[in-house]
Write a protein that holds these residues in place. Structure first.
Motif: not given
Length: 348
Positions: A311-312, A272-275, A296-300
């Motif tokens: 990353d991020g 829920v924290a990642v949009m 901005r983040v890089t998700v796996g």
């Protein structure tokens, strides 16, 4: 602090140790794909199998009219028997000449001629023996058998058709246990694994079926390209999976998850924290002044109910995990650190 400031729950993130993995689309294929061809020509009398059925190695697939080969075999056997009698006769004559020459009743030349005749008839007998063996082999080839355990394909001919030796394709067979799975990773994905993948540094290959479930058996790498394909910028790989119940079929599109090594530079966040925006994935982070910033983040991949953040983020960052719809960048908030039990409720 102003009462108008919105209270938000934050999670202070710390890196976790995780196995390095990546997923990609893959396709299954048979470990062996064979064209079934007749080794003798003739009229196809019978097809013994149903198209698409599993067969065992040695199981009959087709019958080619055996009568011409039976006739040829009978003729050659008769010639062999006739020549065997000639050999017996020549051997008897040789023994007779041997006794006579010992008693000086015949010349040595007569004895030599008898020995030569015996050798010639024996050579002819050996040649006929080879012809008998070939005729027997040709007769056995009239029953076309499966060379491997596998799945039969569609029959390319019907009963009554004349087929040519070694040219006509009767059907195809595919060995599906083991099953091979082909896939590839791009340059960017390989960076996560610190370079080229191979059978030595890959710990596990997991197959994810089209319905999202994991195949119960792990795979092993049996091919890893030694270079990056310059046309598409990927490293080609192939894994082999045992397929005892024929659950995997050639041509299926699946996913594979490759695990190679571990890292302590990733973070876990509740989903829920990642949009998501047009620019990609992002989270809201509270800085030292309690002001919201967009990161901005890089998700796996997913781990349970969490996103793996590649990353991020940095250790100690305070990531907002509730009231996200009411937030906007540069907004001042009242952050409340959430304990483990409160964070768990977001993950359940």
């Amino acid at each position: 602090m102003s009462t108008e400031e919105l209270t938000v729950g934050v999670l202070q993130v710390q890196p976790v140790i995780m196995r390095i993995s990546a997923e990609t689309v893959a396709q299954t294929e048979g470990a062996k794909e064979i064209d079934i061809r007749p080794r003798v020509g003739g009229i196809v009398l019978t097809r013994f199998y149903h198209e698409g059925m599993a067969v065992k190695a040695g199981q009959p697939l087709y019958l080619i009219d055996p009568e011409p080969f039976q006739k040829t075999l009978a003729e050659v056997r008769a010639e062999f028997l006739e020549q065997s009698i000639r050999v017996m006769k020549a051997n008897t004559e040789k023994e007779r000449q041997e006794k006579l020459v010992a008693e000086n009743f015949v010349s040595k030349r007569s004895y030599d001629n008898a020995v030569a005749d015996l050798r010639i008839t024996e050579a002819s007998l050996h040649a006929l023996k080879a012809r008998v063996q070939q005729a027997e082999l040709d007769l056995s080839y009239t029953t076309v058998k499966a060379p491997i355990d596998g799945i039969t394909g569609r029959s390319q001919i019907s009963e009554g058709v004349l087929v040519a030796a070694n040219n006509s394709v009767l059907t195809t067979m595919t060995q599906i246990s083991p099953t091979w799975v082909r896939f590839s990773f791009s340059d960017n994905e390989l960076v996560r694994f610190n370079g080229r993948l191979n059978e030595d540094n890959i710990e596990e290959v997991i197959l994810i079926l089209p319905d999202g479930s994991e195949y119960p058996l792990s795979g092993k790498i049996n091919f890893a390209a030694s270079e990056i394909d310059p046309l598409i910028g990927t490293q080609q790989l192939r894994a082999t999976f045992e397929n005892p119940h024929n659950r995997l079929l050639p041509g299926q599109f699946v996913r594979v998850r490759v695990i190679a090594g571990e890292t302590d530079q990733v973070f876990l966040l509740p989903q829920v924290a990642v949009m998501t925006s047009d620019l990609g994935r992002y989270v809201y982070v509270v800085n030292e002044s309690n002001i919201i910033t967009k990161r901005r983040v890089t998700v796996g991949e997913w781990v349970g109910k969490d996103w793996v953040i590649l990353d991020g983020l940095q250790a100690g960052d305070k990531v907002v995990i509730n009231n996200l719809i009411r937030l906007s960048p540069d907004m001042t908030v009242n952050p409340e650190l959430m304990d483990a039990s409160e964070v768990l409720s977001f993950r359940s």
